[in-house]
Design an enzyme around this catalytic site. Structure first.
Site, mmCIF file in Angstrom:
data_model
loop_
_atom_site.group_PDB
_atom_site.id
_atom_site.type_symbol
_atom_site.label_atom_id
_atom_site.label_comp_id
_atom_site.label_asym_id
_atom_site.label_seq_id
_atom_site.Cartn_x
_atom_site.Cartn_y
_atom_site.Cartn_z
ATOM 1 N N HIS A 64 1.052 -1.191 -0.056
ATOM 2 C CA HIS A 64 0.364 -0.370 0.673
ATOM 3 C C HIS A 64 0.730 1.534 0.460
ATOM 4 O O HIS A 64 0.044 2.223 0.605
ATOM 5 C CB HIS A 64 -0.614 -0.025 1.049
ATOM 6 C CG HIS A 64 -1.806 -0.815 1.111
ATOM 7 N ND1 HIS A 64 -2.992 -1.223 1.695
ATOM 8 C CD2 HIS A 64 -2.659 -1.701 0.184
ATOM 9 C CE1 HIS A 64 -4.302 -1.876 1.841
ATOM 10 N NE2 HIS A 64 -3.737 -1.921 0.846
ATOM 11 N N HIS B 82 -7.311 0.403 2.670
ATOM 12 C CA HIS B 82 -6.720 0.022 1.188
ATOM 13 C C HIS B 82 -7.142 0.867 0.259
ATOM 14 O O HIS B 82 -7.924 1.825 0.243
ATOM 15 C CB HIS B 82 -7.417 -1.235 0.551
ATOM 16 C CG HIS B 82 -6.911 -2.936 1.863
ATOM 17 N ND1 HIS B 82 -6.231 -3.777 2.162
ATOM 18 C CD2 HIS B 82 -8.019 -2.523 3.397
ATOM 19 C CE1 HIS B 82 -6.653 -4.109 3.532
ATOM 20 N NE2 HIS B 82 -6.857 -3.627 3.812
#
Ligand SMILES: *[C@@H]1O[C@H](CO)[C@@H](O)[C@H](O)[C@H]1NC(C)=O
Ligand SMILES: *[C@@H]1O[C@H](CO)[C@@H](O)[C@H](O)[C@H]1NC(C)=O
Ligand SMILES: *[C@@H]1O[C@H](CO)[C@@H](O)[C@H](O)[C@H]1NC(C)=O
Ligand SMILES: *[C@@H]1O[C@H](CO)[C@@H](O)[C@H](O)[C@H]1NC(C)=O
Ligand SMILES: *[C@@H]1O[C@H](CO)[C@@H](O)[C@H](O)[C@H]1NC(C)=O
Ligand SMILES: *[C@@H]1O[C@H](CO)[C@@H](O)[C@H](O)[C@H]1NC(C)=O
Ligand SMILES: *[C@@H]1O[C@H](CO)[C@@H](O)[C@H](O)[C@H]1NC(C)=O
Ligand SMILES: *[C@@H]1O[C@H](CO)[C@@H](O)[C@H](O)[C@H]1NC(C)=O
Ligand SMILES: *[C@@H]1O[C@H](CO)[C@@H](O)[C@H](O)[C@H]1NC(C)=O
Ligand SMILES: *[C@@H]1O[C@H](CO)[C@@H](O)[C@H](O)[C@H]1NC(C)=O
Ligand SMILES: *[C@@H]1O[C@H](CO)[C@@H](O)[C@H](O)[C@H]1NC(C)=O
Length: 600
Positions: A535, A579
């Protein structure tokens, strides 16, 4: 001559239709060498911007993607197989980090999607928009209300929509339709509640629980336990490629060149007093000669494919970066932007395992070829069954409690009470990271993810060879807060399964994380267990145009450069504490609007 030309044209059209409407692997077959926009990388953001720009039939768009087409790859279409993608070199950039001092000098695998759709084609499908306050922070940092939650909402609504889960069960109480939009990316909750889903949700509904239930984490208030929403529609993966690119591939103003890597952007003259990039150089592979490709306007969009890694690398190879560093690497500097590749933030992830009294976990399926093949066959038949279920059914975002002992040792870097410190993702099976699936046993995995890291890393050039991997250093666990926050997350996961709903199901903690007891033992086990959840962001940060730092301005134009924009997670001023793919779609949708606005 005329006949020959026509014959060639005919051949070209026939070739295109036989293969795919406008998908090319050989640049010789492209119908032109000049385009209004060249998009570097058909990743998450690249697919969005390409499909929005070509809505104007007078505009020609070329996407150049290093990887392959997403079409026909079962491992990518089947949600259940998402975890297996992370080993497959045929559609990944198999990057590895530099040794990490915070992880006892371990290196960490750092794969990115090398395929149309980029990492949205290979990720674990989780779809979380995060807290409204996070985007308001972008607006505050940049001084541009256009990046606020309220003003970005229309882009969220036009990027995705809620669809029924593969088993068409009644989702009342699991998701709120009013939190969702009408865009092309399909989002759904997983199948009906299972033995662990019920335990997770019931734990969250205990009155006064420190892990309270949240009816839909995409409302803008995402703290608490929720049914996980995944980019799955009709039982298969919905990616930037399937949602945005595939439906418009047959349009004549869009061209997609795959199997070709952009090696650098070529600066030619200046425009508005700034160096101007109007051409891109690309090559089919390391041995191929660089071929110049002209463009009316070069637009660099980041490839979620290489994303926050590819953007700084291509910028630096093109002479945009720290003047001294570029000169030392033998690259002629064009624009001095010392922030290129700096300020990388990424979220470290640790798996915590328990053995369980059940034979229904995904371990049984993974080990038993008969069950695996039966599930595979069922999915091929009508996209249903276990293979239509994504990698987890429930997740939760939390803050470290105010009375946690870690606050005796570190101060809180995230003071906004609406933004999470960590995430717990619940898997009804062994989710392999550093250790492979054990040959026997059934497991519960709780993924602990530090979503608000304070460690800072970077992406640097290892060489002026565009095919060489850059030096990637996420700087994992180099701050006291990050170490203690992951410790607090592991302790929270252990508290979670103490609720009565887990009695008779949980047998005992498992593995080296499981056997760690004292804080010091847990911290030592964490250093050996950390992997990335992929991420990273912030390597080409957007900051006010008048700031002396930052890489792109509020319109995502590279500072001090004409004709070049960056669109991907690298431009985010702070890392999203969730996310990030939903935020990447939002950034790309707004970028397309900004580009259209300045083009007309
Ligand atoms: C990797 O992906 C390719 C498709 O590109 C597929 O043929 C192959 O079986 C995959 N390999 C593994 C180990 O999953
Ligand atoms: C990590 O590497 C550095 C530099 O080589 C060394 O000084 C340090 O002792 C190493 N740390 C561990 C835990 O091995
Ligand atoms: C943001 O939204 C407000 C209110 O909806 C509007 O007045 C303003 O013009 C918007 N700003 C931008 C930059 O879009
Ligand atoms: C789904 O469940 C809710 C609550 O149990 C119920 O009110 C609703 O009618 C159900 N919807 C359908 C389509 O059955
Ligand atoms: C999610 O729920 C489905 C049932 O709908 C189940 O088959 C699957 O194993 C669950 N997945 C996980 C990772 O818990
Ligand atoms: C969770 O609670 C529901 C509703 O009270 C109940 O029907 C279900 O059996 C519970 N599940 C577990 C695993 O305790
Ligand atoms: C495109 O790349 C893939 C994977 O590297 C390779 O298998 C395929 O043969 C290439 N296609 C062409 C036309 O070069
Ligand atoms: C799970 O255990 C039950 C009871 O022992 C048995 O009937 C069933 O066949 C087992 N299922 C699997 C997939 O092994
Ligand atoms: C898919 O096929 C299976 C087996 O025939 C059937 O039980 C199931 O209901 C079907 N699912 C859907 C969503 O059509
Ligand atoms: C936190 O700080 C206290 C006081 O300095 C120390 O005793 C304790 O060991 C620290 N905690 C950890 C886990 O290192
Ligand atoms: C940048 O401009 C904003 C207003 O547009 C101003 O408030 C700020 O002080 C300026 N910053 C610098 C470093 O000049």
């Amino acid at each position: 001559m005329r006949l020959t030309r026509n014959a060639e044209l005919f051949t070209l059209l026939a070739f295109c239709h036989a293969v795919y409407a406008a998908l090319y692997t050989d640049s010789d077959h492209l119908p032109a060498t000049i385009f209004d926009f060249v998009i570097v990388g058909g990743g998450t953001a690249g697919c969005v911007v390409a499909s929005r720009l070509m809505e104007n039939p007078d505009v020609s768009v070329l996407v150049v993607e290093a990887g392959i087409s997403n079409n026909g790859i079962l491992g990518i279409q089947i949600p259940f197989l998402a975890s297996q993608n992370l080993g497959n070199a045929s559609f990944l950039w198999n990057f590895v980090t530099a040794p990490q001092p915070g992880l006892d000098n371990r290196t960490v695998s750092y794969a990115r999607g090398r395929i149309l759709g980029g990492s949205s084609s290979v990720n674990y499908l989780v779809y979380t928009r995060g807290a409204g306050q996070e985007y308001d922070k972008w607006a505050e940092i940049t001084g541009d209300q256009g990046w606020s939650w309220d003003n970005l909402s229309k882009y969220y609504l036009k990027s995705s929509r809620l669809v029924p889960p593969a088993d068409h069960h009644n989702t009342t109480g699991q998701v709120e339709p009013s939190a969702h939009g009408f865009g092309p990316v399909e989002v759904s909750v997983s199948g009906f509640p299972t033995e662990i889903d019920g335990r997770v949700v019931n734990t969250s509904k205990i009155p006064g629980s420190e892990f309270p239930f949240n009816a839909d984490l995409n409302f803008g208030d995402y703290l608490g336990v929720s049914y996980l929403q995944a980019t799955v529609g009709r039982g298969q993966r919905s990616s930037a490629a399937t949602a945005y690119l595939d439906p418009v591939l047959s349009r004549k103003n869009l061209h997609v060149l795959i199997n070709n890597t952009v090696t650098r952007l070529i600066s030619s003259g200046s425009s508005y007093g700034k160096p101007s990039f109007k051409a891109a150089e690309f090559a089919p592979d390391a041995s191929g000669a660089g071929l110049p490709l002209s463009a009316g306007l070069v637009l660099t969009l980041q490839p979620a494919k290489r994303g926050y890694i590819g953007t700084p690398q291509i910028l630096m190879l093109s002479g945009v970066g720290d003047r001294e560093v570029l000169t030392a690497a033998g690259i002629k500097p064009v624009v001095d932007l010392p922030d290129v590749g700096q300020h990388l933030r990424d979220q470290p992830r640790v798996e915590n395992y328990w053995t369980v009294a059940s034979n229904m976990t995904s371990d049984t399926i993974s080990r038993n070829p008969d069950i695996f093949n039966a599930d595979h066959t069922l999915w091929k038949k009508n996209h249903s069954g276990q293979f239509a279920a994504s990698t987890a059914n429930t997740t939760g975002f939390f803050r470290i409690p105010n009375d946690d002992p870690i606050w005796n040792n570190v101060s809180d870097p995230e003071l906004d009470p609406n933004i999470a410190h960590f995430e717990l993702i619940f898997d009804d099976g062994f989710s392999p990271t550093v250790d492979p699936l054990p040959p026997t046993g059934n497991y519960l995995s709780i993924n602990t993810v530090l979503v608000s890291p304070t460690s800072v890393g970077s992406v640097r050039l290892a060489s002026s060879d565009p095919f060489a991997s850059p030096l990637i250093n996420p700087g994992f666990l180099t701050t006291e807060f990050d170490n203690f926050a992951l410790l607090a997350a592991t302790k929270a996961a252990r508290r979670f399964v103490e609720a009565r709903f887990w009695e008779g199901f949980i047998i005992e903690r498992f593995g080296s994380m499981g056997s760690a007891e004292s804080d010091e033992e847990i911290l030592a086990a964490i250093r050996q267990a950390v992997v990335t959840i992929y991420h990273a962001a912030c390597t080409a940060r957007m900051l006010p145009a008048n700031a002396s730092w930052g890489v792109v301005d509020l319109q995502l134009r590279a500072k001090g450069v004409s004709g070049l924009r960056v669109v991907d997670a690298s431009v985010m001023p702070v890392i999203p504490a969730e996310h990030p793919v939903a935020a990447v779609y939002v950034v790309a949708e707004r970028a397309a609007d900004l580009i259209k606005g300045s083009w007309s």
